[in-house]
Design a protein around this motif. Sequence first.
Motif, PDB file in Angstrom:
ATOM      1  N   ALA A 251       0.830  -1.205   0.000  1.00 48.72           N
ATOM      2  CA  ALA A 251       0.000   0.000   0.000  1.00 48.72           C
ATOM      3  C   ALA A 251       0.862   1.252   0.000  1.00 48.72           C
ATOM      4  CB  ALA A 251      -0.920  -0.010   1.222  1.00 48.72           C
ATOM      5  N   ALA A 252       1.925   1.245   0.776  1.00 48.56           N
ATOM      6  CA  ALA A 252       2.823   2.402   0.816  1.00 48.56           C
ATOM      7  C   ALA A 252       3.472   2.624  -0.548  1.00 48.56           C
ATOM      8  CB  ALA A 252       3.896   2.176   1.890  1.00 48.56           C
ATOM      9  N   ALA A 253       3.803   1.532  -1.217  1.00 46.62           N
ATOM     10  CA  ALA A 253       4.409   1.657  -2.545  1.00 46.62           C
ATOM     11  C   ALA A 253       3.419   2.238  -3.536  1.00 46.62           C
ATOM     12  CB  ALA A 253       4.905   0.284  -3.023  1.00 46.62           C
ATOM     13  N   GLN A 254       2.144   1.813  -3.424  1.00 50.94           N
ATOM     14  CA  GLN A 254       1.118   2.347  -4.329  1.00 50.94           C
ATOM     15  C   GLN A 254       0.904   3.843  -4.084  1.00 50.94           C
ATOM     16  OE1 GLN A 254      -2.254  -0.160  -3.597  1.00 50.94           O
ATOM     17  NE2 GLN A 254      -1.519  -1.814  -4.929  1.00 50.94           N
ATOM     18  N   VAL A 255       0.907   4.229  -2.802  1.00 49.08           N
ATOM     19  CA  VAL A 255       0.750   5.652  -2.469  1.00 49.08           C
ATOM     20  C   VAL A 255       1.902   6.463  -3.050  1.00 49.08           C
ATOM     21  CG1 VAL A 255       0.782   7.328  -0.577  1.00 49.08           C
ATOM     22  CG2 VAL A 255      -0.632   5.278  -0.417  1.00 49.08           C
ATOM     23  N   ALA A 260       3.915  10.161  -7.058  1.00 54.68           N
ATOM     24  CA  ALA A 260       4.869  10.455  -8.132  1.00 54.68           C
ATOM     25  C   ALA A 260       4.133  10.822  -9.418  1.00 54.68           C
ATOM     26  CB  ALA A 260       5.785   9.254  -8.357  1.00 54.68           C
ATOM     27  N   GLN A 261       3.029  10.088  -9.709  1.00 53.58           N
ATOM     28  CA  GLN A 261       2.260  10.380 -10.913  1.00 53.58           C
ATOM     29  C   GLN A 261       1.635  11.768 -10.850  1.00 53.58           C
ATOM     30  OE1 GLN A 261       2.140   8.626 -13.650  1.00 53.58           O
ATOM     31  NE2 GLN A 261       0.770  10.094 -14.659  1.00 53.58           N
ATOM     32  N   VAL A 262       1.140  12.153  -9.675  1.00 49.21           N
ATOM     33  CA  VAL A 262       0.578  13.499  -9.489  1.00 49.21           C
ATOM     34  C   VAL A 262       1.627  14.556  -9.764  1.00 49.21           C
ATOM     35  CG1 VAL A 262      -0.340  15.113  -7.781  1.00 49.21           C
ATOM     36  CG2 VAL A 262      -1.240  12.792  -7.908  1.00 49.21           C
ATOM     37  N   GLU A 263       2.828  14.312  -9.242  1.00 51.11           N
ATOM     38  CA  GLU A 263       3.902  15.272  -9.469  1.00 51.11           C
ATOM     39  C   GLU A 263       4.226  15.395 -10.954  1.00 51.11           C
ATOM     40  OE1 GLU A 263       5.176  17.283  -7.226  1.00 51.11           O
ATOM     41  OE2 GLU A 263       3.791  16.421  -5.756  1.00 51.11           O
ATOM     42  N   VAL A 264       4.204  14.239 -11.629  1.00 46.72           N
ATOM     43  CA  VAL A 264       4.467  14.268 -13.086  1.00 46.72           C
ATOM     44  C   VAL A 264       3.394  15.080 -13.798  1.00 46.72           C
ATOM     45  CG1 VAL A 264       4.535  12.845 -15.173  1.00 46.72           C
ATOM     46  CG2 VAL A 264       5.761  12.119 -13.121  1.00 46.72           C
ATOM     47  N   GLU A 265       2.139  14.829 -13.424  1.00 46.35           N
ATOM     48  CA  GLU A 265       1.034  15.541 -14.076  1.00 46.35           C
ATOM     49  C   GLU A 265       1.085  17.039 -13.761  1.00 46.35           C
ATOM     50  OE1 GLU A 265      -2.419  13.523 -12.756  1.00 46.35           O
ATOM     51  OE2 GLU A 265      -2.102  11.773 -14.041  1.00 46.35           O
ATOM     52  N   LYS A 266       1.458  17.376 -12.537  1.00 44.67           N
ATOM     53  CA  LYS A 266       1.607  18.798 -12.194  1.00 44.67           C
ATOM     54  C   LYS A 266       2.686  19.448 -13.049  1.00 44.67           C
ATOM     55  CE  LYS A 266       0.101  18.702  -7.335  1.00 44.67           C
ATOM     56  NZ  LYS A 266       0.550  18.903  -5.932  1.00 44.67           N
ATOM     57  N   ALA A 267       3.777  18.767 -13.228  1.00 40.43           N
ATOM     58  CA  ALA A 267       4.865  19.310 -14.026  1.00 40.43           C
ATOM     59  C   ALA A 267       4.433  19.487 -15.473  1.00 40.43           C
ATOM     60  CB  ALA A 267       6.086  18.388 -13.932  1.00 40.43           C
ATOM     61  N   GLU A 268       3.668  18.492 -15.976  1.00 36.05           N
ATOM     62  CA  GLU A 268       3.192  18.588 -17.370  1.00 36.05           C
ATOM     63  C   GLU A 268       2.204  19.746 -17.529  1.00 36.05           C
ATOM     64  OE1 GLU A 268       3.031  17.684 -21.342  1.00 36.05           O
ATOM     65  OE2 GLU A 268       4.397  16.938 -19.785  1.00 36.05           O
ATOM     66  N   ALA A 269       1.332  19.916 -16.520  1.00 35.46           N
ATOM     67  CA  ALA A 269       0.363  21.014 -16.585  1.00 35.46           C
ATOM     68  C   ALA A 269       1.068  22.364 -16.568  1.00 35.46           C
ATOM     69  CB  ALA A 269      -0.612  20.902 -15.416  1.00 35.46           C
ATOM     70  N   ALA A 270       2.088  22.461 -15.745  1.00 35.63           N
ATOM     71  CA  ALA A 270       2.847  23.709 -15.685  1.00 35.63           C
ATOM     72  C   ALA A 270       3.538  23.971 -17.019  1.00 35.63           C
ATOM     73  CB  ALA A 270       3.886  23.625 -14.563  1.00 35.63           C
TER      74      ALA A 270
END
Length: 310
Positions: A251-255, A260-270
């Motif tokens: 579960a910790a690995a999935q979190v 990490a995916q959120v951070e990637v998407e934030k970077a792409e949005a920026a």
Amino acid sequence: MPTPPDLSSKAGALKKVAGVGALVGVLLLGVLLFVRPTTVSTGPDQVALHYSDGAFTPRRFKDCVSPSTRAWDGPGDKHYSYPSSQRNYVFGEEGDRGHVTFVTKDGIEMSVDGVAAFMLNTDCDVLRKFHDLIGNRYAAYMDTADGNGSQGWLRMLSVYISRPLETAIDRAGQNYSYTELYTDPNVKAQWETEVLEQMPDLVGRQIDGEEAFFTDFAITLQKPVPPESVKAALVAQQESVAKAKAKEAEAAAQVKAAQAQVEVEKAEAAKIAERIAVLGREGYLKQYAIDHGLNPYQPTTGGLITDSGQ
């Protein structure tokens, strides 16, 4: 025909001589049995006590015999050999006795195998007192030349070593739970140290006088074992804990992966926001289409020229 008088008297004389000779032989044999010297030969890890015990002498301590010594003493004297090297008292399978059982602070009976090592105090005066008080009573002296203890030696140890050992193990074991002793090697080592610390005092309480007949104790304890039913329950508990920990880790690995995916998407949005700021929304969309193999410049009907008047 009657025997001549001179021959008859000679035959009688010969019989008397023969009888006297036989009597003398028996007496000489008896004397030899009483006067022949006794001998003792100690090994490199043995000492011996020498006692006078002849037919015409009182039983009395004479002296101590050092290791690797051969000596001849008076007729009928006795020698009692004892070990001068480290001795081991093994408890457990194929040992000098069976395993030792004890109860933990949470009420679980456990069993343990191990070795109690010690030295017999072979100072001459102390060894003599040990023999007079204990060794002679149990016939604990060595009865072979190979350095092994006699059955009397083992009987003596069952009283003066085994019982204090049981008490020390049980007392120290009551300070810990069975799971601590079974699963934590540091706790097991501390328990072993506590057993060793108690041995000299517990052994000394069983001996009259101030002399320390046994010295230089060392204790080696194997991993204590609970009953099979308790061990099976403990194994099941450990497996359950291991599975729970594995799920927690998953579960910790999935979190972490989601974060990490959120951070990637934030970077792409920026990144997209910056391109829109430079190209404008229409310009960005056209550039996006070009980048993905699309044609943003499609013909429209508004751009066609028709000749409706002809």
